[in-house]
Scaffold this motif. Structure first.
Motif, PDB file in Angstrom:
ATOM      1  N   ILE A  59       0.886  -1.168   0.000  1.00 52.51           N
ATOM      2  CA  ILE A  59       0.000   0.000   0.000  1.00 52.51           C
ATOM      3  C   ILE A  59       0.922   1.216   0.000  1.00 52.51           C
ATOM      4  N   PRO A  60       1.082   1.877  -1.142  1.00 54.06           N
ATOM      5  CA  PRO A  60       2.121   2.906  -1.263  1.00 54.06           C
ATOM      6  C   PRO A  60       1.848   4.199  -0.504  1.00 54.06           C
ATOM      7  N   TRP A  61       0.561   4.439  -0.157  1.00 55.26           N
ATOM      8  CA  TRP A  61       0.230   5.695   0.538  1.00 55.26           C
ATOM      9  C   TRP A  61      -1.102   5.499   1.244  1.00 55.26           C
ATOM     10  N   TYR A  62      -1.136   5.776   2.554  1.00 59.79           N
ATOM     11  CA  TYR A  62      -2.409   5.718   3.272  1.00 59.79           C
ATOM     12  C   TYR A  62      -2.310   6.568   4.532  1.00 59.79           C
ATOM     13  N   PRO A  63      -3.428   7.084   5.029  1.00 52.62           N
ATOM     14  CA  PRO A  63      -3.425   7.884   6.258  1.00 52.62           C
ATOM     15  C   PRO A  63      -3.276   6.966   7.469  1.00 52.62           C
ATOM     16  N   CYS A  64      -2.087   6.963   8.064  1.00 52.34           N
ATOM     17  CA  CYS A  64      -1.804   6.012   9.149  1.00 52.34           C
ATOM     18  C   CYS A  64      -1.984   6.611  10.531  1.00 52.34           C
ATOM     19  N   GLY A  65      -2.254   7.901  10.621  1.00 56.72           N
ATOM     20  CA  GLY A  65      -2.440   8.497  11.938  1.00 56.72           C
ATOM     21  C   GLY A  65      -2.836   9.951  11.833  1.00 56.72           C
ATOM     22  N   LEU A  66      -3.269  10.490  12.941  1.00 57.71           N
ATOM     23  CA  LEU A  66      -3.639  11.901  13.015  1.00 57.71           C
ATOM     24  C   LEU A  66      -2.505  12.687  13.655  1.00 57.71           C
ATOM     25  N   LYS A  67      -2.396  13.933  13.283  1.00 58.45           N
ATOM     26  CA  LYS A  67      -1.419  14.825  13.884  1.00 58.45           C
ATOM     27  C   LYS A  67      -2.128  15.810  14.804  1.00 58.45           C
ATOM     28  N   TYR A  68      -1.483  16.108  15.913  1.00 60.78           N
ATOM     29  CA  TYR A  68      -2.064  17.033  16.880  1.00 60.78           C
ATOM     30  C   TYR A  68      -1.090  18.174  17.149  1.00 60.78           C
ATOM     31  N   CYS A  69      -1.621  19.368  17.206  1.00 56.45           N
ATOM     32  CA  CYS A  69      -0.825  20.551  17.514  1.00 56.45           C
ATOM     33  C   CYS A  69      -1.247  21.102  18.867  1.00 56.45           C
ATOM     34  N   LYS A  70      -0.355  21.847  19.483  1.00 61.57           N
ATOM     35  CA  LYS A  70      -0.659  22.448  20.778  1.00 61.57           C
ATOM     36  C   LYS A  70      -0.944  23.936  20.600  1.00 61.57           C
ATOM     37  N   GLY A  71      -1.886  24.421  21.379  1.00 61.68           N
ATOM     38  CA  GLY A  71      -2.246  25.830  21.321  1.00 61.68           C
ATOM     39  C   GLY A  71      -2.964  26.231  22.593  1.00 61.68           C
ATOM     40  N   ARG A  72      -3.642  27.350  22.534  1.00 66.76           N
ATOM     41  CA  ARG A  72      -4.386  27.828  23.700  1.00 66.76           C
ATOM     42  C   ARG A  72      -5.780  28.251  23.255  1.00 66.76           C
ATOM     43  N   ASP A  73      -6.752  27.992  24.119  1.00 72.34           N
ATOM     44  CA  ASP A  73      -8.112  28.390  23.800  1.00 72.34           C
ATOM     45  C   ASP A  73      -8.331  29.846  24.183  1.00 72.34           C
ATOM     46  N   ASN A  74      -9.582  30.311  24.085  1.00 68.54           N
ATOM     47  CA  ASN A  74      -9.882  31.726  24.344  1.00 68.54           C
ATOM     48  C   ASN A  74      -9.568  32.154  25.762  1.00 68.54           C
ATOM     49  N   SER A  75      -9.558  31.185  26.675  1.00 66.78           N
ATOM     50  CA  SER A  75      -9.263  31.524  28.075  1.00 66.78           C
ATOM     51  C   SER A  75      -7.774  31.455  28.379  1.00 66.78           C
ATOM     52  N   GLY A  76      -6.994  31.053  27.387  1.00 66.73           N
ATOM     53  CA  GLY A  76      -5.559  30.941  27.596  1.00 66.73           C
ATOM     54  C   GLY A  76      -5.105  29.576  28.050  1.00 66.73           C
ATOM     55  N   LYS A  77      -6.045  28.624  28.177  1.00 67.70           N
ATOM     56  CA  LYS A  77      -5.716  27.277  28.626  1.00 67.70           C
ATOM     57  C   LYS A  77      -5.050  26.497  27.489  1.00 67.70           C
ATOM     58  N   ALA A  78      -3.995  25.747  27.832  1.00 65.92           N
ATOM     59  CA  ALA A  78      -3.286  24.947  26.838  1.00 65.92           C
ATOM     60  C   ALA A  78      -4.189  23.816  26.346  1.00 65.92           C
ATOM     61  N   VAL A  79      -4.286  23.656  25.035  1.00 65.47           N
ATOM     62  CA  VAL A  79      -5.124  22.609  24.457  1.00 65.47           C
ATOM     63  C   VAL A  79      -4.356  21.917  23.335  1.00 65.47           C
ATOM     64  N   SER A  80      -4.788  20.707  23.025  1.00 68.50           N
ATOM     65  CA  SER A  80      -4.250  19.955  21.901  1.00 68.50           C
ATOM     66  C   SER A  80      -5.375  19.771  20.886  1.00 68.50           C
ATOM     67  N   TYR A  81      -5.087  20.028  19.615  1.00 71.63           N
ATOM     68  CA  TYR A  81      -6.142  19.947  18.616  1.00 71.63           C
ATOM     69  C   TYR A  81      -5.614  19.230  17.363  1.00 71.63           C
ATOM     70  N   ARG A  82      -6.534  18.596  16.652  1.00 75.59           N
ATOM     71  CA  ARG A  82      -6.184  17.877  15.436  1.00 75.59           C
ATOM     72  C   ARG A  82      -5.808  18.875  14.344  1.00 75.59           C
ATOM     73  N   CYS A  83      -4.649  18.651  13.719  1.00 71.82           N
ATOM     74  CA  CYS A  83      -4.192  19.634  12.728  1.00 71.82           C
ATOM     75  C   CYS A  83      -3.649  18.999  11.456  1.00 71.82           C
ATOM     76  N   GLY A  84      -3.938  17.736  11.208  1.00 72.98           N
ATOM     77  CA  GLY A  84      -3.479  17.120   9.973  1.00 72.98           C
ATOM     78  C   GLY A  84      -3.417  15.611  10.096  1.00 72.98           C
TER      79      GLY A  84
END
Length: 265
Positions: free
Chosen positions: A216-241
């Motif tokens: 299988i030469p190409w397939y989506p094998c996992g999700l990527k998560y990025c770190k950021g902050r929400d509107n309150s300034g709390k650290a969050v992790s979100y799906r980004c690719g």
């Protein structure tokens, strides 16, 4: 109402929109460009990937997330000058390792923004060797996965699996299904003392051990998560690719006649 689409950019510069639909991808594979189609069915929690090789062989991979089953269906064109049928169909049924492919729900939300781009995987997960020691009755295998009788209907005499994985499926079932019928409908294949088809000469009627590589030469094998902050300034992790991979499998299995494994010549 049209589905709402949200764009994500992966590190591999692949941009996707979250929408329902199939994904058609141009993939570079050892210097060749192939077209893969990946479809997700959220209602039955499955993903199907298929692509034609340049020699006409058609590869289909179906993942049944509910039952931890994956099915590889290979359609190989016959050689008319050797009296073969127009094609033969082979199915390999193996256990699916969760985390090796993104979920059907996540897959259903991916769509390319630039469909003409040729993709390459970010990670090569190498080659897995799989020796198949039983043949399955296709209709009797519906207790393993309802997809087997549908996908492998033309492979009634050429659907293969591993006995130890069937025992794992039997032990894990909690829905009350009686999988003992599987053991009575499967046939054990010779695995020792069988010459490989590659070494059996040109005697086309000779039984031998066939080797078939499926990549299988190409397939989506996992999700990527990025770190950021929400509107309150709390650290969050979100799906980004997504993360993309390549993986090959070497299937070895017994055939009654060498002419069913002519690619070994």
């Amino acid at each position: 109402m049209a589905p709402k689409c949200v764009c994500y950019t992966a590190l591999s510069a692949v941009i996707f929109s979250i929408c329902v639909g199939q994904l058609v991808v141009n993939v570079k594979n050892q210097g060749e460009v192939l077209k893969e189609t990946i479809m997700s069915n959220v209602s039955d929690d499955s993903v199907t990937l298929l692509y034609p090789q340049t020699d006409g062989t058609l590869i289909t991979q179906l993942i049944d997330f509910k039952q931890d089953v994956q099915i590889f269906k290979i359609i190989v064109l016959g050689e008319e000058e050797l009296g073969q049928n127009q094609y033969q169909v082979i199915c390999f049924v193996t256990r699916f390792a969760r985390g090796d492919f993104i979920s059907s729900d996540a897959m259903s939300k991916l769509r390319q923004k630039n469909p003409g781009t040729v993709r390459t995987p970010e990670e090569d997960r190498g080659t897995e060797d799989i020796e198949l020691d039983v043949s399955l009755d296709v209709q009797g295998s519906k207790m393993l996965s309802s997809h087997i009788p549908v996908l492998c209907s033309e492979a009634a005499q050429s659907t293969y699996a591993r006995e130890h994985e069937i025992k794992i499926w039997m032990n894990q079932r909690r829905d009350g299904g009686d999988l003992t019928s599987i053991t009575s409908s499967m046939s054990h294949l010779p695995t020792r003392g069988v010459v490989r088809c590659l070494d059996s000469g040109r005697e086309l009627a000779t039984p031998c051990s066939c080797h078939l590589q499926v990549c299988i030469p190409w397939y989506p094998c996992g999700l990527k998560y990025c770190k950021g902050r929400d509107n309150s300034g709390k650290a969050v992790s979100y799906r980004c690719g997504i993360k993309t991979c390549r993986k090959c499998r070497n299937f070895d299995y017994f055939v009654q006649q060498h002419q069913l494994c002519l690619w070994e010549d």
